[in-house]
Scaffold this motif. Structure first.
Motif, short mmCIF file in Angstrom:
data_model
loop_
_atom_site.label_atom_id
_atom_site.label_comp_id
_atom_site.label_asym_id
_atom_site.label_seq_id
_atom_site.Cartn_x
_atom_site.Cartn_y
_atom_site.Cartn_z
N TYR A 1 14.19 -5.17 -12.43
CA TYR A 1 14.10 -3.80 -11.91
C TYR A 1 14.89 -3.71 -10.60
O TYR A 1 14.93 -4.67 -9.83
CB TYR A 1 12.63 -3.43 -11.67
N PRO A 2 15.52 -2.57 -10.31
CA PRO A 2 16.26 -2.45 -9.05
C PRO A 2 15.39 -2.85 -7.86
O PRO A 2 14.31 -2.30 -7.67
CB PRO A 2 16.63 -0.96 -9.00
N GLY A 3 15.85 -3.82 -7.10
CA GLY A 3 15.06 -4.33 -5.99
C GLY A 3 14.13 -5.45 -6.39
O GLY A 3 13.39 -5.97 -5.54
N GLY A 4 14.15 -5.87 -7.69
CA GLY A 4 13.30 -6.96 -8.15
C GLY A 4 11.82 -6.58 -8.08
O GLY A 4 11.45 -5.40 -8.08
N PRO A 5 10.92 -7.57 -8.01
CA PRO A 5 9.48 -7.28 -7.95
C PRO A 5 9.10 -6.36 -6.80
O PRO A 5 8.19 -5.54 -6.96
CB PRO A 5 8.86 -8.67 -7.79
N ALA A 6 9.78 -6.46 -5.66
CA ALA A 6 9.46 -5.55 -4.54
C ALA A 6 9.78 -4.11 -4.90
O ALA A 6 9.00 -3.19 -4.60
CB ALA A 6 10.23 -5.98 -3.30
#
Length: 746
Positions: free
Chosen positions: A693-698
């Motif tokens: 997801y854009p930005g990873g888990p954060a």
């Protein structure tokens, strides 16, 4: 296999060995040092370029070239480790790599001397692209040999000239339909019929003999597309016949993707069409540009992680208890000859296993056996099996009403109706007639396996084998380990699933396990949207835009609306027994009104969220759906919210299952969601979706909180997800230890 000549490794351990015989034929043998398979990586391209230099320098002493492999396969394809690591900042490097490979191949292809590919095993992706750059292609027949360009299944396109050459060889329409968009892996016979190869050999001696004979018969060779006046089969854009076909490909892609972010098919179509409007060199550049765009994008990384790395991890037995000896089954019992039981019997018999199919009456058991006969007849009609196998497969299935005939079965799989008391009676009866070392299994989709284990005296030999419908098509089996299942039983179940050609994931016990529980979240969310006043067609469109194969409302109709109500009743009862509070879902009230207020129970009942004709075919959404169930309310929500609600609700619950220890492997979660419950392929699976997801888990956490604020606490990020986001980590593999996962290694 036997090499055609003595070949000594070069001092620098080149992956391509050179041998020139007294007859002037150079044999190039691909043999990557220290690796089990040849791959098209940076070292290979460097070596190929050096080979092209040497061939040009010694062309006066070379009569022809044979390209072959010292490995069991020809070439496995590109180096996916290199490709998956490339980011946007690596775009120039990826493009240059692709073009360097193409330049080396093109130099060899245009030397003027015959170049023959002696394909001694599987040639996929880059392997087939190397062969396509040869003037003549001979493949050694073998039961597991496959040829194709499957890059689209990993979110990529062929970047070594595969699009350019197949289009010029077969024409735009055939190249797209049979090779590029399907990503099919063809048998040698099928590859010959398509025109991808020229000859199928039955032995290495025949293969190399035919290669030398071709060189002897052709002093000079050129590719057909290098001949003056060559026309691409079927024409190019602007040709009336082709212009009549191309729109159908575009429409097919639209229907196939449903608006989901799947750029590979679009890029393949563009590269194929645009490449025919320029010369060969220009087409190669176009292909590399579209290839580079995919390599550095996130979708290809997601799909490669799941469909190659994660699936390889699962199939290799990461979840299988170590130290347990391998086991092959000769005789399986299946109790319950309904659609599930009959399907299980068929896939076991197809794997060469003798099956005892038992039901309450011989007539019912015989109907289950007839299911296998129908499936075999369909395979014969399609040319997939011969008459001998058509007769042998059903003969392996014994239909009976006598439980005593299960004696001698090494494994028994109970597949009766989802009723705890009934399953208890069946399992207790089965255990009395089978051997003391027989593996006992239940095919249940929702009932806790640990509770069913109470029916048997050997709970250490008991577990769940959750097959998916239709069994003969679905590639996944969910192995459910109860709190008492032993390692020996788990290993034997894993081996059986691999023996019948299915992919096994291993999960721990819990109501709904992994797949059924996470699938329910998708269905509930779709119903909840309708209850909020969202137009039903918008809900189904959101599912298509997200990449789901079937809309939530349509799928719930197929499963019947009564099923989630039964599951809810069992969950509520279990919560009461445990002294836990029961929290209803926003979808519950609407489902009750559908069933109790309007008598709409799904497709089997002739009416559900959709209308159905007398033949059972879906004719459209129920026109009164919004007015009757949303009380006339009309709510318009952003399409992005609708699509992400469906995706997030499943991904978030998967993280909770990882927390709870039901899921013990990230690879199992991703592969299980893709192969078992239709989670969109472009995501790479439920946990890779979080990673990518854009930005990873954060970034995922931030978006989950937005959705929770708008639509309810079911979107609140669980603690494990918050931990990963705070640490800047992605979901990786976890260790299998005992009955629960070691969360520290997630």
């Amino acid at each position: 296999m036997t090499r055609p000549a003595e070949a000594a490794p070069a001092p620098d351990a080149s992956p391509i060995l050179w041998h020139r015989g007294a007859d002037g034929i150079v044999t190039l043998t691909m043999d990557a040092p220290g690796r089990s398979a040849n791959t098209v990586d940076a070292a290979f391209v460097t070596a190929l370029t050096a080979v092209a230099d040497r061939l040009e320098g010694e062309r006066d002493t070379v009569r022809g070239i044979i390209l072959t492999s010292a490995k069991e396969t020809f070439v496995a394809g590109g180096d996916l480790d290199e490709l998956i690591a490339a980011g946007p900042e690596d775009a120039r490097r990826v493009f240059d790599f692709s073009m360097a490979l193409k330049r080396a191949l093109r130099r060899i292809e245009t030397l003027g001397m015959p170049v023959v590919a002696a394909v001694n095993g599987t040639a996929l992706g880059g392997g087939l692209e190397l062969a396509l750059a040869c003037h003549h292609r001979i493949v050694l027949d073998g039961p597991g040999t496959r040829l194709g360009l499957p890059e689209v299944t990993l979110g990529l396109l062929p970047g070594g000239g595969g699009v350019v050459r197949t289009v010029r060889m077969l024409g735009i329409a055939d190249a797209l339909q049979h090779v590029l968009l399907a990503g099919a892996r063809h048998t040698p016979a099928r590859a010959l019929a398509l025109g991808l190869v020229h000859h199928v050999a039955t032995s290495p001696e025949e293969m190399f003999g035919a290669a030398r004979a071709h060189i002897d018969a052709h002093q000079q060779s050129r590719q057909p597309w290098d001949e003056d006046g060559y026309r691409i089969p079927g024409g190019t854009p602007g040709t009336r016949s082709l212009d009549a076909v191309l729109p159908s490909f575009a429409a097919h892609l639209t229907r196939r993707t449903g608006g989901a972010p799947l750029p590979a098919p679009r890029n393949i179509l563009a590269a194929a069409v645009e490449g025919t409007q320029v010369d060969f060199e220009g087409a190669q550049v176009i292909e590399s540009r579209y290839f580079t765009e995919l390599v550095v994008g996130q979708t290809a990384k997601n799909m490669t992680q799941a469909f190659f790395f994660d699936r390889r991890t699962v199939d290799a037995g990461a979840a299988r208890p170590q130290g347990e000896p391998p086991h092959r089954v000769r005789r399986v019992g299946v109790v319950g000859a309904g659609m599930m039981g009959a399907g299980i019997a068929y896939v076991c018999a197809r794997a060469g296993i003798d099956v005892v199919l038992q039901d309450v009456s011989r007539e019912a058991a015989s109907r289950g056996r007839a299911h296998s006969e129908r499936l075999v007849a369909e395979s014969v009609a399609r040319g997939r099996v011969d008459a001998a196998e058509a007769a042998a497969l059903p003969a392996r299935i014994t239909a009976t009403d006598a439980v005593e005939e299960l004696a001698g079965c090494e494994v028994v799989i109970e597949a009766v109706f989802e009723d705890t008391a009934l399953k208890h009676r069946v399992l207790a009866a089965v255990e009395q007639v089978v051997g003391e070392d027989a593996l006992l299994c239940t095919n249940t989709s929702t009932l806790p396996v640990s509770g069913l284990a109470g029916a048997v005296d050997r709970p250490q030999d008991f577990l769940g084998l959750h097959f998916f419908s239709p069994v003969h098509r679905m590639p996944l089996v969910e192995i459910v380990r109860s709190t008492t299942t032993g390692d020996r039983a788990l290993a034997r179940a894993f081996d059986l699933v691999r023996q019948i050609g299915r992919t096994p994931i291993v999960v721990n016990d819990g109501r709904g396990f992994f797949t059924s529980r996470v699938m329910a979240r998708y269905l509930q969310e779709g119903v909840a949207m309708v209850g909020e006043g969202v137009a039903p067609w918008s809900v189904e469109r959101a599912a298509a835009r997200a990449g789901y194969p079937t809309g939530a409302l349509a799928l719930l109709d197929e499963l019947t609306l009564t099923l989630p109500r039964l599951i809810r009743a069992e969950e509520r009862s279990a919560a009461a027994d445990a002294g836990e509070a029961w929290v209803p879902h926003p979808a519950d009230a609407l489902l009750d009104r559908m069933v109790e207020g309007h008598g709409r129970t799904g497709r089997a009942g002739g009416a559900g969220f959709y209308e159905y004709g007398a033949d059972g075919r879906r004719s459209g959404l129920w026109p009164e759906l919004s007015d009757r169930l949303a009380d006339g309310r009309s709510t318009v929500l952003p399409m992005a919210d609708l699509t992400e609600r469906l995706l997030f609700v499943q991904a978030l619950d998967s993280v909770r299952l990882l927390e709870e220890g039901v899921l013990t492997s990230v690879a199992d979660a991703n592969v299980g969601s893709l192969l078992g419950i239709g989670f969109p392929p472009w995501t790479g699976g439920v946990l890779q979706y979080v990673n990518g997801y854009p930005g990873g888990p954060a970034g995922f956490v931030a978006r989950a909180r937005e959705l929770a604020d708008r639509y309810g606490p079911r979107f609140a990020p669980p603690a494990l997800l918050l931990e990963k986001a705070a640490a800047g980590e992605s979901f990786g593999e976890v260790r299998h230890r005992g009955a629960r996962a070691e969360r520290a290694a997630v």
